[in-house]
Design an enzyme around this catalytic site. Structure first.
Site, short mmCIF file in Angstrom:
data_model
loop_
_atom_site.label_atom_id
_atom_site.label_comp_id
_atom_site.label_asym_id
_atom_site.label_seq_id
_atom_site.Cartn_x
_atom_site.Cartn_y
_atom_site.Cartn_z
CG HIS A 168 -28.30 2.58 11.73
ND1 HIS A 168 -28.70 2.77 12.86
CD2 HIS A 168 -27.96 3.76 11.09
CE1 HIS A 168 -28.75 3.99 13.14
NE2 HIS A 168 -28.42 4.75 12.03
CE LYS A 191 -28.02 -2.43 12.60
NZ LYS A 191 -29.18 -2.61 13.83
CE1 TYR A 209 -26.97 1.56 16.85
CE2 TYR A 209 -25.13 0.22 16.19
CZ TYR A 209 -26.28 0.50 15.75
OH TYR A 209 -26.97 0.15 14.85
CD GLU A 251 -27.34 7.94 12.83
OE1 GLU A 251 -27.48 7.50 11.70
OE2 GLU A 251 -27.56 7.73 13.88
CG ASN A 274 -32.19 -4.64 13.74
OD1 ASN A 274 -30.84 -4.45 13.37
ND2 ASN A 274 -32.80 -3.84 14.66
P1 GDP Z 1 -33.11 1.29 15.05
O1 GDP Z 1 -33.01 2.79 14.79
O2 GDP Z 1 -34.50 0.83 14.33
O3 GDP Z 1 -32.25 0.56 14.72
O4 GDP Z 1 -33.51 1.32 16.69
P2 GDP Z 1 -32.55 1.91 17.85
O5 GDP Z 1 -31.89 2.99 17.22
O6 GDP Z 1 -33.59 2.22 18.93
O7 GDP Z 1 -31.59 0.76 18.44
C1 GDP Z 1 -30.30 0.39 17.74
C2 GDP Z 1 -30.36 -0.92 17.83
O8 GDP Z 1 -30.20 -1.63 18.86
C3 GDP Z 1 -31.55 -1.81 17.09
O9 GDP Z 1 -31.44 -1.86 15.65
C4 GDP Z 1 -31.42 -3.05 17.59
O10 GDP Z 1 -30.54 -3.86 16.88
C5 GDP Z 1 -31.04 -2.82 19.03
N1 GDP Z 1 -31.96 -2.70 20.15
C6 GDP Z 1 -33.22 -1.48 20.20
N2 GDP Z 1 -33.74 -1.86 21.07
C7 GDP Z 1 -33.58 -3.02 21.75
C8 GDP Z 1 -34.11 -3.88 22.61
O11 GDP Z 1 -35.02 -3.74 23.31
N3 GDP Z 1 -33.63 -5.30 22.69
C9 GDP Z 1 -32.38 -5.58 22.02
N4 GDP Z 1 -32.07 -6.97 22.19
N5 GDP Z 1 -32.10 -4.96 21.04
C10 GDP Z 1 -32.41 -3.63 20.76
#
Ligand code: GDP
Length: 143
Positions: A117, A11, A51, A128, A114
């Site tokens: 991905h 990222k 997303y 994807e 973070n």
């Molecule tokens: P990943 O698969 O671990 O990347 O997580 P997800 O697919 O659930 O979410 C996609 C991205 O959205 C994550 O990498 C985070 O950057 C963001 N995200 C997910 N959950 C949260 C949340 O509860 N709060 C915030 N601020 N960002 C979130």
């Protein structure tokens, strides 16, 4: 164990911090092959589409803004159990909860920024990968 392919994205935070090489090394160290890779700048539309599952979440707009804030490096990783293996190498979504030695523990600043991905299941990995790569961009090893 089965050989799988998974989509990985480095990222904008990690690209901006000059951590591309260190992150790719972690995949290779765990016997994942990088069979495709490119640096791109995501458009708003491309990031929103990627997303779209999160479109109703409160963090959606800030997520799209972050993902379009600088270049990303997208790659396809291949290997035994690649999807779950990559998720283990990445660490928890929230770096504050990530295990020692994971990418997110070592390189991520916050849940919003973070570092990486990774696809989370076989079906999403396929979708994807196709979202970013044509078939002829996947370079299977010949030696
Ligand atoms: P990943 O698969 O671990 O990347 O997580 P997800 O697919 O659930 O979410 C996609 C991205 O959205 C994550 O990498 C985070 O950057 C963001 N995200 C997910 N959950 C949260 C949340 O509860 N709060 C915030 N601020 N960002 C979130």
């Amino acid at each position: 164990m089965s050989v799988e392919k998974t989509l990985s994205i480095i990222k904008p935070d990690a690209v901006g911090d000059n951590n591309v090489g260190k992150i790719l090394q972690r995949f290779e160290d765990k016997n994942l092959e990088i069979v495709a890779s490119k640096m791109i700048r995501l458009s708003k539309e491309k990031a929103e589409g990627f997303y779209s599952i999160h479109k109703d979440k409160p963090f959606f707009n800030s997520l799209v803004k972050f993902m379009t804030s600088g270049p990303v490096v997208v790659q396809v990783l291949k290997g035994d159990n690649a999807i779950m293996k990559n998720r283990e190498i990445m660490g928890a979504t929230n770096p504050a909860e990530a295990n020692e030695g994971t990418i997110r523990k070592d390189f991520a600043k916050s849940i919003d920024e973070n570092a990486v991905h990774g696809s989370d299941a076989l079906e999403t990995a396929k979708i994807e990968i196709e979202y970013f790569f044509e078939n002829d961009e996947i370079c299977e090893r010949t030696k």
